[in-house]
Design an enzyme around this catalytic site. Structure first.
Site, mmCIF file in Angstrom:
data_model
loop_
_atom_site.group_PDB
_atom_site.id
_atom_site.type_symbol
_atom_site.label_atom_id
_atom_site.label_comp_id
_atom_site.label_asym_id
_atom_site.label_seq_id
_atom_site.Cartn_x
_atom_site.Cartn_y
_atom_site.Cartn_z
ATOM 1 C CG ASP A 13 36.066 44.388 36.937
ATOM 2 O OD1 ASP A 13 35.026 44.910 37.394
ATOM 3 O OD2 ASP A 13 36.051 43.550 36.013
ATOM 4 C CG ASP A 15 31.819 39.496 37.644
ATOM 5 O OD1 ASP A 15 31.776 38.448 38.302
ATOM 6 O OD2 ASP A 15 30.929 40.357 37.678
#
Length: 259
Positions: A13, A15
């Site tokens: 991922d 963020d």
């Protein structure tokens, strides 16, 4: 994890794992550098559908993080791939920005508000009442409802912002129709991403900061999962879930030596 095959490809991922509020998380640059040097296939994923991979490549580079365009996978790309598989050459009424409209153009979709096959809802900085009203009426008229991701809020320097999931709930309330979400935690996003880099779930790992999206999607796609504690899920919240990541680490810096 002892009986799992060695990790040959990585999905992470963005963020909460590599960056936080526009600032790189310590260790992110070293992790990405080692991935590039290793030659192992990898993807940086985001449920945010606003930006194209080219946009995100430029934004990350300005932060000092080098991620090739072909190593970025968004919920907009996953949505486009899904629609291309389901109804090639179809049409859609889109609420979203360049990341989503470009992805749909690239698969040959016609963007229209005249009897579209789909209403496709994505992230945008300016959700308009007029656009939502049109979406409601098109869905009532028979268009199928698709949304890029179920995130109800998104991060900003000022605090949380309403996101795709919240707007989807409004449209669902008005129409009685639930959308199909293409992004995390749908393992579809993981599988299409793995296919894009020619990787297999048995030898892949997913790194994320959220139990309810990243870890869940990675687990359901058959990958090893690593939860980092630099994002949304706190250590005391892990036991609230009926599933666990393969491993919990403080940050992405703890995984550099795993590559």
């Amino acid at each position: 994890m002892a009986d799992r095959r060695p990790i040959e490809s990585w999905l992470t991922d963005m963020d909460g794992v590599l960056i936080h509020e526009g600032v790189p998380i310590p260790g992110a640059d070293a992790f990405l550098k080692k991935l590039r040097e290793s030659g192992r296939p990898f993807l940086v994923l985001t449920n945010n559908s606003i930006y194209t991979p080219r946009d995100l490549h430029a934004r990350l580079r300005r932060m000092g993080l080098e991620v090739p365009v072909e190593s970025i996978w968004t919920s907009a790309l996953a949505t486009a791939q899904f629609l291309d598989d389901q109804r090639p050459g179809g049409s859609a009424y889109v609420i979203g920005e360049a990341g989503l409209t470009t992805a749909l153009h690239d698969i040959g979709y016609i963007l229209t508000d005249h009897e579209p096959d789909y209403v496709v809802l994505g992230e945008t900085r300016t959700y308009s009442f007029e656009a939502m009203t049109k979406a409601v009426r098109l869905i009532e008229g028979g268009a199928r409802f698709i949304a890029t991701n179920p995130d109800e809020t998104g991060p900003s320097a000022e605090g949380p912002l309403p996101a795709t999931g919240a707007v989807a709930a409004l449209i669902t309330k008005a129409t009685g129709k639930q959308p199909y979400f293409a992004g995390k935690p749908n393992p579809l996003m993981m599988r299409t991403g793995l296919n894009a880099i020619g990787a297999h779930s048995e030898t892949s790992a997913m790194i994320g900061d959220r139990m309810d999206t990243d870890v869940l999607a990675g687990m359901e796609a058959g990958m090893q999962t690593f939860l980092v504690l630099t994002g949304l899920t706190r250590p005391d919240q892990v036991e609230d879930f009926p599933y666990r990541p393969s491993r919990i680490v403080d940050s992405i810096a703890d995984l550099v030596e795993r590559i």
